[in-house]
Design a protein around this motif. Structure first.
Motif, PDB file in Angstrom:
ATOM      1  N   VAL A  92     -37.746   5.357 -33.808  1.00  0.00           N
ATOM      2  CA  VAL A  92     -38.200   5.972 -32.704  1.00  0.00           C
ATOM      3  C   VAL A  92     -38.730   7.490 -33.228  1.00  0.00           C
ATOM      4  CG1 VAL A  92     -37.687   7.100 -30.532  1.00  0.00           C
ATOM      5  CG2 VAL A  92     -36.816   4.862 -30.935  1.00  0.00           C
TER       6      VAL A  92
ATOM      7  N   PRO B  45     -33.988   9.128 -27.256  1.00  0.00           N
ATOM      8  CA  PRO B  45     -34.028   7.666 -27.236  1.00  0.00           C
ATOM      9  C   PRO B  45     -33.800   7.274 -28.673  1.00  0.00           C
ATOM     10  CG  PRO B  45     -35.969   8.526 -25.932  1.00  0.00           C
ATOM     11  CD  PRO B  45     -35.482   9.609 -26.418  1.00  0.00           C
ATOM     12  N   HIS B  46     -32.963   5.991 -29.100  1.00  0.00           N
ATOM     13  CA  HIS B  46     -32.994   5.576 -30.121  1.00  0.00           C
ATOM     14  C   HIS B  46     -33.036   4.032 -30.025  1.00  0.00           C
ATOM     15  CE1 HIS B  46     -31.834   9.248 -32.385  1.00  0.00           C
ATOM     16  NE2 HIS B  46     -30.937   9.570 -31.539  1.00  0.00           N
ATOM     17  N   GLU B  47     -33.098   3.237 -31.098  1.00  0.00           N
ATOM     18  CA  GLU B  47     -33.308   1.966 -30.951  1.00  0.00           C
ATOM     19  C   GLU B  47     -32.412   1.239 -32.381  1.00  0.00           C
ATOM     20  OE1 GLU B  47     -37.144   0.442 -32.007  1.00  0.00           O
ATOM     21  OE2 GLU B  47     -37.096   1.814 -33.730  1.00  0.00           O
TER      22      GLU B  47
ATOM     23  N   MET C 119     -31.631   8.163 -39.907  1.00  0.00           N
ATOM     24  CA  MET C 119     -31.013   7.170 -39.179  1.00  0.00           C
ATOM     25  C   MET C 119     -31.319   5.616 -39.481  1.00  0.00           C
ATOM     26  SD  MET C 119     -30.897   7.320 -35.059  1.00  0.00           S
ATOM     27  CE  MET C 119     -30.173   6.161 -34.275  1.00  0.00           C
TER      28      MET C 119
ATOM     29  N   HIS D 189     -37.153   8.402 -36.750  1.00  0.00           N
ATOM     30  CA  HIS D 189     -35.808   8.915 -37.007  1.00  0.00           C
ATOM     31  C   HIS D 189     -35.202   8.278 -38.407  1.00  0.00           C
ATOM     32  CE1 HIS D 189     -35.002   9.439 -32.453  1.00  0.00           C
ATOM     33  NE2 HIS D 189     -35.653  10.507 -33.131  1.00  0.00           N
TER      34      HIS D 189
HETATM   35 CU   LIG Z   1     -33.458   7.067 -33.420  1.00  0.00          CU
END
Ligand SMILES: [Cu+2]
Length: 290
Positions: free
Chosen positions: A269, A207-209, A283, A278
């Motif tokens: 995340v 998962p990422h945001e 990120m 991250h």
């Molecule tokens: Cu991420």
């Protein structure tokens, strides 16, 4: 829970901006012919669901219809909040989620992160549009101000998504696609000044945001992430929103008013391997909007 965001904002130290949000929908040409079957489908708008967050609860409907849904999230503060949507596996309840989250570590495998409006500064509204299948969901705030994460203080709420037999909504028209990979954001083109709709697609394995931050004049994304660690002095940027955690392969949309200037894209995340946010793995990205 070790896998909690450490985002904080000093209440009252952020100016309330006048931002307007809205989605632009593609207009389908309307024409009808007598003999041929080329009748254009009318534009169908996404459902709109309004949610407010405050210290420390969500105010939201209990049941909403399935389908393409635009969430508009007003952060009434005084702390920073977001509205992460979690889809619970069949048979799982909000009580089971609360019990699972009481243990440290990542959320259980029967929970899927399906986006939602990311954190706007107190007083601001953010939005996200996502496709919702029927089922049991939770609204949750993972934000942590150095103390317990907000869901431990009451910011977790159940949401039932009921089957809907209406026509399928037209997808938002997007200006830019932001692809999430381990550990970077890839924009399909520069974001130009104005009201822009961004499609966020997670092409990674975890998962990422995207959290969108408008940087203060002269400030860098590094200044902002450093500030988050200690939260001393005025924040060198203003959180505007974005799309909260998305599972691999999922997408969502958000719309924001981009004034010319510098912005940061940040993923908080926790990493699947080491639990660090991250952005620590790189990120985070600074962009300039002209
Ligand atoms: Cu991420």
């Amino acid at each position: 829970m070790a896998s909690v965001k450490t985002v904080g904002l000093i209440a009252g130290s952020v100016a309330v901006a006048t931002l307007t949000f809205g989605l632009a929908f593609a207009a389908a040409p309307s024409h009808a012919t007598v003999k041929t079957a080329t009748v254009s489908a009318p534009t169908v708008k996404a459902h709109v669901v309004r949610v407010t967050g405050e210290d420390f609860k969500f105010t939201a409907p209990d049941v909403i219809p399935a389908g393409l849904t635009e969430f508009r999230f007003l952060n009434k503060g005084p702390a920073l909040h977001h509205m992460q949507l979690l889809k619970l596996a069949d048979g799982k309840t909000i009580d089971a989620l609360r019990a699972a989250l009481a243990n440290p570590g990542p959320p259980p495998a029967w929970v899927k992160q399906v986006g939602g409006p990311n954190a706007p500064a107190p007083g601001l509204e953010s939005n996200a549009t996502v496709m919702l299948e029927p089922g049991n969901y939770a609204l949750i705030c993972f934000v942590d101000l150095g103390g317990p994460p907000h869901f431990m203080k009451g910011m977790v709420r159940s949401l039932r998504v009921a089957r809907d037999n209406g026509p399928a909504a037209t997808k938002p028209r997007t200006d830019v696609t932001a692809t999430l990979v381990d550990y970077a954001f890839k924009l399909s083109s520069p974001i130009r000044a104005g009201t822009r709709t961004i499609r966020v697609y997670n092409a990674a394995q975890q998962p990422h945001e995207i959290e969108l931050v408008q940087l203060a004049p002269g400030a860098s994304v590094g200044d902002f992430t450093k500030w988050i660690e200690k939260m001393e002095g005025p924040p060198p940027g203003k959180p505007l929103g974005g799309v909260a955690g998305l599972e691999a392969g999922m997408s969502g949309y958000f719309t924001a008013d981009f004034a010319p200037g510098n912005y940061a894209l940040i993923c908080f995340v926790p990493d699947a391997k080491d639990g660090k946010p991250h952005f620590v793995h790189g990120m985070m990205q600074q962009i300039t909007v002209n």
